[in-house]
Design a protein around this motif. Structure first.
Motif, PDB file in Angstrom:
ATOM      1  N   THR A   1      15.450-102.971  26.408  1.00  0.00           N
ATOM      2  CA  THR A   1      16.482-102.031  26.855  1.00  0.00           C
ATOM      3  C   THR A   1      15.919-101.084  27.894  1.00  0.00           C
ATOM      4  OG1 THR A   1      17.477-102.155  24.658  1.00  0.00           O
ATOM      5  CG2 THR A   1      18.204-100.352  26.086  1.00  0.00           C
TER       6      THR A   1
ATOM      7  N   GLN B   1      15.698-102.914  31.204  1.00  0.00           N
ATOM      8  CA  GLN B   1      16.994-103.050  31.871  1.00  0.00           C
ATOM      9  C   GLN B   1      17.392-101.747  32.560  1.00  0.00           C
ATOM     10  OE1 GLN B   1      18.906-104.682  28.168  1.00  0.00           O
ATOM     11  NE2 GLN B   1      19.915-106.057  29.609  1.00  0.00           N
TER      12      GLN B   1
ATOM     13  N   ILE C   1      24.258-103.349  29.155  1.00  0.00           N
ATOM     14  CA  ILE C   1      23.046-103.125  28.375  1.00  0.00           C
ATOM     15  C   ILE C   1      23.413-102.833  26.919  1.00  0.00           C
ATOM     16  CG2 ILE C   1      20.972-101.710  28.130  1.00  0.00           C
ATOM     17  CD1 ILE C   1      21.097-101.173  31.120  1.00  0.00           C
TER      18      ILE C   1
ATOM     19  N   PHE D   1      22.809-101.604  23.152  1.00  0.00           N
ATOM     20  CA  PHE D   1      22.038-100.652  22.360  1.00  0.00           C
ATOM     21  C   PHE D   1      22.144-101.065  20.893  1.00  0.00           C
ATOM     22  CE2 PHE D   1      22.094 -98.491  26.249  1.00  0.00           C
ATOM     23  CZ  PHE D   1      21.230 -97.411  26.210  1.00  0.00           C
TER      24      PHE D   1
END
Length: 302
Positions: free
Chosen positions: A53, A56, A211, A213
């Protein structure tokens, strides 16, 4: 007297002036309700997310910071006609750091952040919602700010194919205005949602980065938990108890851990007052109550 003649001065219409000032104040208050402009307080080094993450997010920041190199020198503008526009989507469970990350990105770029309040943007008056959407984009350009749309599925959801009443038509008009404004926007906008699958495909195509989470793993929970304990907080737990807290908190988000610390600390004060110590039992009880509430709410939705 002017050139020997008496000059006529039109009397000031105080009531009209007062009414105009009130209208201006109402317009300003309305703008303040649909969004707020803030200086970001969080930073990326405080963001606890998996390495993939972080990578990204770093790639998106590189695209923004090195626009001239990528788009002019390397010629990427030949395949991407959107120019400097960067639309990002953060999706995943509540409390996993999506809004936190958006604010941290704004700080990393040295920009203010505009937090759009869609519950206020969506108006019961015909034509007001598209107007409010346009105002958000105007403010973003005026302030040169990153825009954050929390719970974005409200505005980016699929358009209605079966329009049977005026409210359905109004919803589709609002979404069309949103698409048009996005196409004409050359700034940075971040959307967050718990339900990314609800997005209209037209919006999905315009977003460069989706993205995910996720809930923190054991290592992530430990880092978040320790970061939530102020130095002044009188915590009394052993290393073994700390490890147990991290284990029993499996499935909790960063936001849940914040609530756990708050509840445990409040319980300790209620029990022993200012001379209290927050113990393992306090954290255990807080964790149990949060887990129980999440489970019961989850069952009620099924």
């Amino acid at each position: 007297m002017e050139n020997g003649k008496e000059r006529f001065v039109e009397p000031l219409d105080l009531s009209s002036l007062k009414k105009k000032n009130q209208q201006n104040q109402q317009n300003q208050n309305s703008d303040m309700m649909i969004y707020s402009v803030e200086y970001p307080k969080t930073s990326l080094d405080l963001l606890v997310v998996p390495e993939k993450t972080k990578h990204q997010i770093a790639s998106i920041l590189t695209k923004i910071k090195h626009f001239d190199l990528l788009y002019n020198k390397f010629g990427l503008k030949q395949i991407d006609k959107t120019g400097g526009r960067t639309l990002i989507n953060f999706y995943g469970p509540p409390g996993t750091g999506k809004s936190f990350a958006a604010e941290a990105i704004a700080k990393a770029l040295g920009k203010k952040i505009i937090k759009a309040n869609y519950s206020q943007i969506e108006s019961k008056f015909v034509g007001e919602t598209p107007k409010n959407i346009k105002e958000i984009f105007k403010a973003a350009k005026r302030e040169d700010a990153v825009v954050l749309f929390d719970e974005a599925d409200s505005i980016l959801g699929s358009r209605l194919s079966n329009v049977t009443q005026s409210t359905d038509h109004a919803v589709n008009v609002s979404k069309s205005v949103m698409l048009l404004e996005m196409d004409n926007f050359d700034g940075i906008m971040i959307f967050t949602t718990n339900f990314g699958q609800n997005y209209d495909s037209a919006f999905v195509r315009r977003i460069i980065g989706h993205i995910k989470f996720e809930l923190p793993n054991e290592q992530g929970r430990k880092k978040i938990f320790l970061g939530l304990l102020p130095k002044k907080l009188p915590v009394s737990i052993t290393d073994e108890e700390l490890e147990n807290i991290i284990k029993i908190s499996e499935g909790l988000s960063g936001g849940d851990l914040v609530n756990m610390v708050l509840y445990a600390s409040s319980s300790a004060v209620e029990r022993d007052g200012e001379q209290c110590h927050v113990t393992y039992t306090d954290f255990e009880e807080a964790c149990f109550l949060i887990q129980k509430a999440k489970n019961e709410i989850g069952k009620s939705k099924n």
